[in-house]
Design a protein around this motif. Structure first.
Motif, PDB file in Angstrom:
ATOM      1  N   ALA A  74      47.184  44.878  38.773  1.00  0.00           N
ATOM      2  CA  ALA A  74      46.768  46.266  39.004  1.00  0.00           C
ATOM      3  C   ALA A  74      45.248  46.337  39.068  1.00  0.00           C
ATOM      4  N   ARG A  75      44.752  47.392  39.671  1.00  0.00           N
ATOM      5  CA  ARG A  75      43.315  47.634  39.781  1.00  0.00           C
ATOM      6  C   ARG A  75      42.650  47.501  38.403  1.00  0.00           C
ATOM      7  N   ASN A  76      41.556  46.768  38.353  1.00  0.00           N
ATOM      8  CA  ASN A  76      40.738  46.531  37.156  1.00  0.00           C
ATOM      9  C   ASN A  76      41.416  45.669  36.091  1.00  0.00           C
ATOM     10  N   SER A  77      42.537  45.034  36.403  1.00  0.00           N
ATOM     11  CA  SER A  77      43.168  44.166  35.398  1.00  0.00           C
ATOM     12  C   SER A  77      42.610  42.748  35.510  1.00  0.00           C
ATOM     13  N   GLU A  78      42.503  42.102  34.360  1.00  0.00           N
ATOM     14  CA  GLU A  78      41.926  40.764  34.290  1.00  0.00           C
ATOM     15  C   GLU A  78      42.912  39.716  34.794  1.00  0.00           C
ATOM     16  N   ILE A  79      42.401  38.795  35.587  1.00  0.00           N
ATOM     17  CA  ILE A  79      43.188  37.670  36.078  1.00  0.00           C
ATOM     18  C   ILE A  79      42.945  36.466  35.179  1.00  0.00           C
ATOM     19  N   TYR A  80      41.691  36.231  34.834  1.00  0.00           N
ATOM     20  CA  TYR A  80      41.336  35.238  33.816  1.00  0.00           C
ATOM     21  C   TYR A  80      39.990  35.629  33.224  1.00  0.00           C
TER      22      TYR A  80
ATOM     23  N   THR B 183      34.533  38.328  40.617  1.00  0.00           N
ATOM     24  CA  THR B 183      34.241  37.455  39.479  1.00  0.00           C
ATOM     25  C   THR B 183      32.904  37.908  38.919  1.00  0.00           C
ATOM     26  N   TYR B 184      32.782  37.851  37.602  1.00  0.00           N
ATOM     27  CA  TYR B 184      31.566  38.386  36.976  1.00  0.00           C
ATOM     28  C   TYR B 184      31.357  37.750  35.614  1.00  0.00           C
TER      29      TYR B 184
ATOM     30  N   ARG C 128      26.657  43.884  33.588  1.00  0.00           N
ATOM     31  CA  ARG C 128      27.634  43.038  34.275  1.00  0.00           C
ATOM     32  C   ARG C 128      26.981  42.492  35.539  1.00  0.00           C
ATOM     33  N   GLN C 129      27.079  41.180  35.754  1.00  0.00           N
ATOM     34  CA  GLN C 129      26.588  40.556  36.987  1.00  0.00           C
ATOM     35  C   GLN C 129      27.787  40.032  37.757  1.00  0.00           C
ATOM     36  N   ILE C 130      28.091  40.691  38.873  1.00  0.00           N
ATOM     37  CA  ILE C 130      29.188  40.230  39.733  1.00  0.00           C
ATOM     38  C   ILE C 130      28.664  39.079  40.566  1.00  0.00           C
ATOM     39  N   SER C 131      29.391  37.965  40.546  1.00  0.00           N
ATOM     40  CA  SER C 131      28.949  36.788  41.289  1.00  0.00           C
ATOM     41  C   SER C 131      29.612  36.674  42.650  1.00  0.00           C
ATOM     42  N   ALA C 132      30.809  37.261  42.816  1.00  0.00           N
ATOM     43  CA  ALA C 132      31.492  37.139  44.108  1.00  0.00           C
ATOM     44  C   ALA C 132      32.584  38.175  44.251  1.00  0.00           C
ATOM     45  N   PHE C 133      32.893  38.476  45.509  1.00  0.00           N
ATOM     46  CA  PHE C 133      34.068  39.259  45.868  1.00  0.00           C
ATOM     47  C   PHE C 133      34.959  38.359  46.698  1.00  0.00           C
ATOM     48  N   TYR C 134      36.247  38.385  46.411  1.00  0.00           N
ATOM     49  CA  TYR C 134      37.212  37.589  47.154  1.00  0.00           C
ATOM     50  C   TYR C 134      38.196  38.525  47.840  1.00  0.00           C
ATOM     51  N   LEU C 135      38.402  38.290  49.136  1.00  0.00           N
ATOM     52  CA  LEU C 135      39.239  39.130  49.977  1.00  0.00           C
ATOM     53  C   LEU C 135      40.453  38.320  50.440  1.00  0.00           C
TER      54      LEU C 135
ATOM     55  N   HIS D 234      36.631  28.311  32.768  1.00  0.00           N
ATOM     56  CA  HIS D 234      36.083  29.255  33.738  1.00  0.00           C
ATOM     57  C   HIS D 234      34.695  29.688  33.281  1.00  0.00           C
ATOM     58  N   LEU D 235      33.744  29.673  34.204  1.00  0.00           N
ATOM     59  CA  LEU D 235      32.374  30.093  33.904  1.00  0.00           C
ATOM     60  C   LEU D 235      32.203  31.602  33.993  1.00  0.00           C
ATOM     61  N   SER D 236      33.190  32.285  34.574  1.00  0.00           N
ATOM     62  CA  SER D 236      33.125  33.733  34.714  1.00  0.00           C
ATOM     63  C   SER D 236      34.523  34.310  34.522  1.00  0.00           C
ATOM     64  N   SER D 237      34.600  35.622  34.490  1.00  0.00           N
ATOM     65  CA  SER D 237      35.879  36.325  34.434  1.00  0.00           C
ATOM     66  C   SER D 237      36.241  36.773  35.838  1.00  0.00           C
ATOM     67  N   ALA D 238      37.527  36.996  36.083  1.00  0.00           N
ATOM     68  CA  ALA D 238      37.985  37.509  37.371  1.00  0.00           C
ATOM     69  C   ALA D 238      38.903  38.686  37.115  1.00  0.00           C
ATOM     70  N   GLU D 239      38.730  39.735  37.911  1.00  0.00           N
ATOM     71  CA  GLU D 239      39.638  40.876  37.808  1.00  0.00           C
ATOM     72  C   GLU D 239      39.854  41.498  39.172  1.00  0.00           C
ATOM     73  N   ALA D 240      40.962  42.205  39.291  1.00  0.00           N
ATOM     74  CA  ALA D 240      41.315  42.854  40.547  1.00  0.00           C
ATOM     75  C   ALA D 240      40.417  44.060  40.773  1.00  0.00           C
TER      76      ALA D 240
END
Length: 189
Positions: free
Chosen positions: A4-10, A29-30, A38-45, A58-64
């Protein structure tokens, strides 16, 4: 798997046991900085693979960013298979090189002016979408600010500046029409 939107993947510092591919939606990822920013490092599409790490954590967290469907594969199984399949090994190599290029481009963008950063971001998103001159941004202005190292006010002010100069048109808050791509390219040069 669905997220779901804003839920953590890892999470940051969790074991990097899986690789992930975006099927639908978007992922960010941030890292959280010591001062709480918060520093966002990437967006994945859709089509992008993420979760690739050199080490075991993991060096960062990922969320939807939005509701997302993610294909999840066991990292050890993919690596074992790549030992015997040259094509898979080549794909992993290209994925790693693209990720390194993305990190290098992002770090160079952070030394540019706000206008140059926003122009570069819009051109990057346009290059990753198939919408022609219109792009649909799945992320919020705050996400864009956290990615570009700017404030949300600066991002919004820059969008308004681009509208007044005729470079873009805002069809909605997230749908942007690129009206003068060459002017954006000049800013991004």
């Amino acid at each position: 798997m669905r997220f779901a939107r804003n839920s953590e993947i890892y999470g940051e510092d969790e074991p990097a046991e899986y690789l992930y591919q975006v099927i639908s939606g978007a992922v960010r990822t941030y890292r959280m900085l010591d001062d709480g920013r918060r520093q966002i490092s990437a967006f994945y599409l859709p089509g992008d693979v993420f979760g690739v790490e050199a080490g075991d954590l993991h060096l960062s967290s990922a969320e939807a960013v939005s509701d997302a469907q993610i294909l999840v594969a066991k990292r050890s199984a993919v690596m074992a298979r790549a030992e015997h399949e040259k094509n898979l090994a080549r794909q992993l190599w290209m994925l790693t090189v693209r990720e390194l290029q993305r990190v290098q481009q992002h770090s160079l963008a952070l030394i540019k002016s706000a206008e140059e950063r926003v122009a570069g971001f819009l051109l990057e998103m346009a290059g990753r979408s198939s919408g022609g001159t219109a792009i649909e941004l799945p992320m919020s202005r705050q996400d864009i600010a956290d990615y570009l190292g700017l404030t949300i006010e600066t991002v919004s002010r820059t969008f308004t500046q681009f509208v007044h100069s005729g470079m873009i048109a805002l069809e909605t808050t997230r749908r942007i029409q690129l009206r003068n791509r060459s002017a954006l390219n000049r800013l991004n040069a």
